[in-house]
Design an enzyme around this catalytic site. Structure first.
Site, short mmCIF file in Angstrom:
data_model
loop_
_atom_site.label_atom_id
_atom_site.label_comp_id
_atom_site.label_asym_id
_atom_site.label_seq_id
_atom_site.Cartn_x
_atom_site.Cartn_y
_atom_site.Cartn_z
N GLU A 1 3.08 2.06 2.35
CA GLU A 1 3.73 2.51 3.59
C GLU A 1 5.38 1.95 3.66
O GLU A 1 5.66 0.95 3.13
CB GLU A 1 3.15 1.73 4.60
CG GLU A 1 1.68 2.35 4.83
CD GLU A 1 0.84 1.90 6.10
OE1 GLU A 1 1.20 0.73 6.62
OE2 GLU A 1 -0.01 2.47 6.49
N LYS B 1 18.62 43.84 -0.30
CA LYS B 1 17.36 44.09 -1.25
C LYS B 1 16.79 45.45 -0.80
O LYS B 1 16.75 45.98 0.53
CB LYS B 1 16.31 43.38 -0.66
CG LYS B 1 16.37 41.62 -1.30
CD LYS B 1 15.28 40.97 -0.98
CE LYS B 1 15.56 39.57 -1.30
NZ LYS B 1 14.69 38.50 -0.68
N ASP C 1 0.74 -1.45 -0.11
CA ASP C 1 -0.07 -0.08 -0.01
C ASP C 1 0.93 1.25 -0.01
O ASP C 1 0.36 2.27 0.08
CB ASP C 1 -0.82 -0.01 0.99
CG ASP C 1 -0.25 0.21 2.70
OD1 ASP C 1 1.09 -0.04 2.64
OD2 ASP C 1 -0.95 0.06 3.70
#
Ligand code: R5P
Length: 285
Positions: A35, A184, A33
């Site tokens: 897992e 900046k 599945d």
């Protein structure tokens, strides 16, 4: 016994080699599945060193599984790249402090006497969420050593923001180079200008240094700005080469000369090993 998690197998092997310790054989696969399935195939013994970076959620699950295998034992846990460390603040209401969630989950497995080591974790404040002893190792001198081998001329080390300025300063002092950061300046609502704060990069070799390269956006912008300003050659150095999606393409298009990074994440650019740094830290008790 050294346990290498799925994201840090090479680094674990290197650490085991330096410490002359056994490297455990482990199996990492998945159930039908999806897992995660984890098994340590050697006798785990009474204490262990677990080395596992957590760049993905699957890697976090594998780390928790490894910690569960060693529940009740003293563990030296090395998380060279600590995922979610950038989510160390609540930026918007309703958000979790994911870095704290990670630290709390990991800490819950650790017995008294266990220790946690990280390498250039994005923000050291994350370590305050651990109850156990923690230590953040600095790989900047190792990157500086690799930069030195390039034999660059009239070198300036630049951090792409003020956050990595300390790293630039450490590297520059080892190399006898200048250092600076990209400042900046907001020109208008949607216009931001970035430029080296003090140094004129024109005609100089530049190494842009940061803790990590993730999407490559920050570094690509830094390269473009420095090239526009006439930098001769622009190299990048980073501890953690996360390099998601098309980051490498972005950096190549921006005109990067070469990328130097460490093996906290095992990528093609991970030419600098932090194994010696980790081995020394583990050995010192
Ligand atoms: C930010 O504070 C970090 O130090 C890095 O500058 C940033 O995470 C890099 O991200 P990206 O490669 O996605 O621009």
């Amino acid at each position: 016994m050294i346990i290498g998690g799925p994201a840090s197998q090479l680094l674990a092997g290197r650490v085991a080699g330096i410490l002359d310790d056994d490297l455990a054989l482990c199996e990492y696969s998945q159930f039908p599945d999806g897992e995660a399935y984890t098994q340590v195939l050697d006798d785990p013994g009474d204490d262990a060193v677990i080395v596992q970076s957590t760049p993905s959620d699957r890697d976090i699950i594998c780390l928790l599984q490894l910690l569960d295998i060693f529940r009740g034992k003293r563990v030296d846990l090395v998380v060279p790249y600590f995922g979610y460390a950038r989510q160390d603040k609540q930026f918007k209401p309703g958000e979790p402090l994911s870095a704290r969630a990670m630290a709390t989950a990991v800490d819950a497995f650790l017995e008294k006497g266990s220790r946690v080591f990280t390498v250039n974790i994005h923000d050291r404040s994350v370590l305050s969420h651990f109850e156990h002893e923690t230590r953040d190792l600095d790989a900047t001198p190792l990157l500086a050593g690799e930069i030195k081998k390039l034999g660059l001329k009239d070198l300036v080390i630049v951090s792409p923001d003020e956050g990595a300025l300390k790293m630039a300063q450490v590297a520059a002092s080892r190399l006898g180079a200048d250092y600076d950061y990209l400042k900046k300046t907001r020109l208008s609502g949607d216009k931001v200008e970035m430029a080296p704060k003090k140094i004129d990069a024109a005609g100089r070799d530049v190494v842009v240094l940061d803790d990590m390269i993730a999407t490559g956006g920050t570094m690509a912008q830094a390269i473009s700005i420095l090239k526009e300003q006439g930098a001769r050659r622009v190299y990048l150095a980073s501890v953690h080469p996360v390099l998601t999606g098309s980051a490498v393409l972005k950096l190549c298009r921006a005109g990067v000369e070469a990328i130097i990074a460490t093996d906290t994440l095992e990528k093609a650019v991970s030419t600098v090993s932090v194994a010696g740094l980790v081995a020394e830290a583990i050995g010192r008790r």
